[in-house]
Every structure is written in structure tokens, then in C-alpha cells.
Design a protein around this motif. Structure first.
Motif, PDB file in Angstrom:
ATOM      1  N   THR A  47      73.441  43.947  54.974  1.00  0.00           N
ATOM      2  CA  THR A  47      73.832  45.133  54.209  1.00  0.00           C
ATOM      3  C   THR A  47      74.482  46.207  55.063  1.00  0.00           C
ATOM      4  O   THR A  47      74.920  47.234  54.531  1.00  0.00           O
ATOM      5  CB  THR A  47      72.608  45.759  53.503  1.00  0.00           C
ATOM      6  N   VAL A  48      74.533  46.016  56.379  1.00  0.00           N
ATOM      7  CA  VAL A  48      75.094  47.037  57.269  1.00  0.00           C
ATOM      8  C   VAL A  48      76.556  47.284  56.881  1.00  0.00           C
ATOM      9  O   VAL A  48      77.342  46.350  56.732  1.00  0.00           O
ATOM     10  CB  VAL A  48      74.988  46.607  58.737  1.00  0.00           C
ATOM     11  N   GLY A  49      76.891  48.538  56.737  1.00  0.00           N
ATOM     12  CA  GLY A  49      78.231  48.917  56.318  1.00  0.00           C
ATOM     13  C   GLY A  49      78.239  49.568  54.960  1.00  0.00           C
ATOM     14  O   GLY A  49      79.112  50.374  54.649  1.00  0.00           O
ATOM     15  N   LEU A  50      77.266  49.212  54.134  1.00  0.00           N
ATOM     16  CA  LEU A  50      77.128  49.873  52.839  1.00  0.00           C
ATOM     17  C   LEU A  50      76.520  51.255  53.025  1.00  0.00           C
ATOM     18  O   LEU A  50      75.815  51.517  54.006  1.00  0.00           O
ATOM     19  CB  LEU A  50      76.230  49.045  51.920  1.00  0.00           C
ATOM     20  N   SER A  51      76.752  52.131  52.065  1.00  0.00           N
ATOM     21  CA  SER A  51      76.042  53.406  52.072  1.00  0.00           C
ATOM     22  C   SER A  51      74.551  53.141  51.885  1.00  0.00           C
ATOM     23  O   SER A  51      74.150  52.121  51.316  1.00  0.00           O
ATOM     24  CB  SER A  51      76.551  54.307  50.949  1.00  0.00           C
ATOM     25  N   LEU A  52      73.729  54.066  52.365  1.00  0.00           N
ATOM     26  CA  LEU A  52      72.294  53.816  52.433  1.00  0.00           C
ATOM     27  C   LEU A  52      71.673  53.586  51.052  1.00  0.00           C
ATOM     28  O   LEU A  52      70.782  52.740  50.897  1.00  0.00           O
ATOM     29  CB  LEU A  52      71.600  54.964  53.151  1.00  0.00           C
ATOM     30  N   ASP A  53      72.117  54.318  50.045  1.00  0.00           N
ATOM     31  CA  ASP A  53      71.532  54.115  48.725  1.00  0.00           C
ATOM     32  C   ASP A  53      71.823  52.719  48.193  1.00  0.00           C
ATOM     33  O   ASP A  53      70.958  52.084  47.562  1.00  0.00           O
ATOM     34  CB  ASP A  53      72.013  55.188  47.745  1.00  0.00           C
ATOM     35  N   PHE A 145      80.727  61.676  52.421  1.00  0.00           N
ATOM     36  CA  PHE A 145      81.807  62.256  51.615  1.00  0.00           C
ATOM     37  C   PHE A 145      82.580  61.227  50.800  1.00  0.00           C
ATOM     38  O   PHE A 145      83.585  61.589  50.172  1.00  0.00           O
ATOM     39  CB  PHE A 145      82.783  63.012  52.532  1.00  0.00           C
ATOM     40  N   HIS A 146      82.129  59.986  50.794  1.00  0.00           N
ATOM     41  CA  HIS A 146      82.885  58.940  50.108  1.00  0.00           C
ATOM     42  C   HIS A 146      81.961  57.960  49.403  1.00  0.00           C
ATOM     43  O   HIS A 146      80.799  57.794  49.795  1.00  0.00           O
ATOM     44  CB  HIS A 146      83.738  58.156  51.120  1.00  0.00           C
ATOM     45  N   PRO A 147      82.482  57.270  48.395  1.00  0.00           N
ATOM     46  CA  PRO A 147      81.732  56.148  47.821  1.00  0.00           C
ATOM     47  C   PRO A 147      81.523  55.073  48.886  1.00  0.00           C
ATOM     48  O   PRO A 147      82.242  55.004  49.888  1.00  0.00           O
ATOM     49  CB  PRO A 147      82.656  55.633  46.707  1.00  0.00           C
ATOM     50  N   SER A 148      80.543  54.237  48.666  1.00  0.00           N
ATOM     51  CA  SER A 148      80.254  53.163  49.615  1.00  0.00           C
ATOM     52  C   SER A 148      81.408  52.174  49.718  1.00  0.00           C
ATOM     53  O   SER A 148      82.161  51.960  48.751  1.00  0.00           O
ATOM     54  CB  SER A 148      78.987  52.428  49.171  1.00  0.00           C
ATOM     55  N   LYS A 149      81.550  51.588  50.896  1.00  0.00           N
ATOM     56  CA  LYS A 149      82.403  50.413  50.999  1.00  0.00           C
ATOM     57  C   LYS A 149      81.907  49.396  49.960  1.00  0.00           C
ATOM     58  O   LYS A 149      80.713  49.351  49.691  1.00  0.00           O
ATOM     59  CB  LYS A 149      82.291  49.785  52.393  1.00  0.00           C
TER      60      LYS A 149
END
Length: 227
Positions: A47-53, A145-149
Motif C-alpha cells: 500500500t506504500v504510495g497511497l494516502s494514509l486514509d 494537498f491532493h487526492p491519493s495516487k
């Protein structure tokens, strides 16, 4: 007429730095504190790279929103404590060859460097300071400041910030999320083989490299092919 300004955007975790120890340790603390089973190491790293939520949603899909929010907060606190205890450079060391490659690219007059990361702004700033890289990256896009990858927002914002055209931009990363983000932004991508997703997950990449010394040449080959 001057040559166009080109932009190389780098992912951070798994691409430039090996932060897996700190990530797994912090996730373990977060789950342990709630008395929940700790996900397998491979699942965490996937999951590394995704936003934390979004990371927590993938790792604990059966948990209600309130518990997921507590896991997010627990991870942030544990990661920060780990960074303070060990130092940002020690918790997320640069891969061998990364600093030399960045120095080579930063010296080019036709190119600027950027970052697109799932890290927080505070975490990214601490990491760059620890590795003396604050002046290397002209644009720094992060999860605050951005949506997740793989949403292309970070790439599009980086392009706008430096004034680079789509044909002069490239993404370098280690996960399928990076490759999908580049595809969504309609720019080429280079996948690195040493990160947290296997090479078989990088099939959307225009090139796959196996060492930092291959990145400058791969970038130029892609740009020379597409221009």
C-alpha cells in the motif's frame, strides 16, 4: 529558440529512500494499540504510495470509520515518534546511488526535478532536510494537498507550477500507483525494480530500470522517442 524545460517527477518511498522499516514499525504500533491483528509485512508494503486514509481502508476494510480514523492518527504519531527517536536519515536512508543520480540530474540546465509522494508535507520536509536535498526539488507535491495516487492531481500541479508541457514531463516510481498516476496524467513513466511493488506490477511503465545509473539515459530515450 530555447529548448523546452523538462520535468522529472520522483516518488519517494521505495524509489529514493528505503523507509519500509519505519513504515512497518509504525503500522504495527497503530494496530497493536487498538488490539487489532497486524497486517502482514507484504500487505503493508503493497500500500506504500497511497494516502494514509486509503492505506488504512485497504489494510482494515472491516473496521468502522471511527476505528480507521484512530488507526490513521495512531500511525502518524508512531511514525513521528520513530523519526524523532532514530532521525529521519536513519529511518529512511537513501538507496545507494540515489544522491549521485539526483546531483547529476540537478546539474542539467534543461531539467528541473519534482516530487509526488503519499507522505505528509511535514514528513517530506524532514526527510529532505535530513538528506540535504531541500534545494534539489523545484516542486514538491504531497498527500496533504491532493487526492491519493493514482489520481493525477500531483503531476498536473507540478507541471503547472514549473510551466512544463505534458510532452516534457516524466514520472519515476516503484509502484503500480505511480505508473497508473502517470497514465492518468498522460505522461510517460519509468518503473524502478528495487521498490515495494514487483516488476510484474509495473507493466504500465514505458521503461523499467534496475539501477540509478540507468535513469538519466532512460529518460532521454523516452523523450527522444516521443518528441
Amino acid at each position: 529558440m530555447s529548448d523546452p524545460l523538462r520535468l522529472a517527477i520522483f516518488d519517494v518511498d521505495g524509489t529514493l529512500v528505503d523507509s519500509q522499516g519505519a513504515i512497518v514499525a509504525a503500522m504495527t504500533v497503530a494496530f497493536d494499540d487498538l488490539g487489532l491483528p497486524v497486517p502482514a509485512r507484504g500487505d503493508i508494503l503493497s500500500t506504500v504510495g497511497l494516502s494514509l486514509d486509503r492505506t488504512i481502508a485497504r489494510l482494515a476494510p472491516a473496521q468502522p470509520p471511527a476505528s480507521q480514523a484512530r488507526l490513521v492518527d495512531g500511525y502518524k504519531q508512531a511514525y513521528r515518534a520513530h523519526r524523532i527517536a532514530h532521525g529521519a536519515a536513519a529511518e529512511s536512508p537513501l538507496y545507494p546511488g540515489a544522491a549521485e543520480m539526483l546531483g547529476q540530474l540537478a546539474a542539467r540546465t534543461d531539467l528541473v526535478l519534482g516530487i509526488a509522494t503519499g507522505k505528509s508535507q511535514r514528513g517530506l520536509a524532514a526527510l529532505l532536510e535530513a538528506h540535504d536535498l531541500e534545494r534539489v526539488f523545484v516542486t514538491r507535491q504531497n498527500a496533504d494537498f491532493h487526492p491519493s495516487k493514482p489520481h493525477p492531481s500531483m503531476i498536473l500541479a507540478a507541471m503547472a507550477e514549473v510551466g512544463a508541457d505534458r510532452g516534457d514531463v516524466i514520472m519515476i516510481g516503484d509502484t503500480s500507483f505511480d505508473m497508473e498516476m502517470a497514465r492518468a496524467a498522460r505522461i510517460p513513466a519509468i518503473g524502478v525494480s528495487w521498490g515495494y511493488h514487483g516488476v510484474q506490477q509495473l507493466q504500465l511503465a514505458d521503461r523499467i530500470v534496475h539501477g540509478f545509473d540507468e535513469i538519466p539515459g532512460a529518460m532521454d530515450q523516452i523523450w527522444n522517442t516521443t518528441t
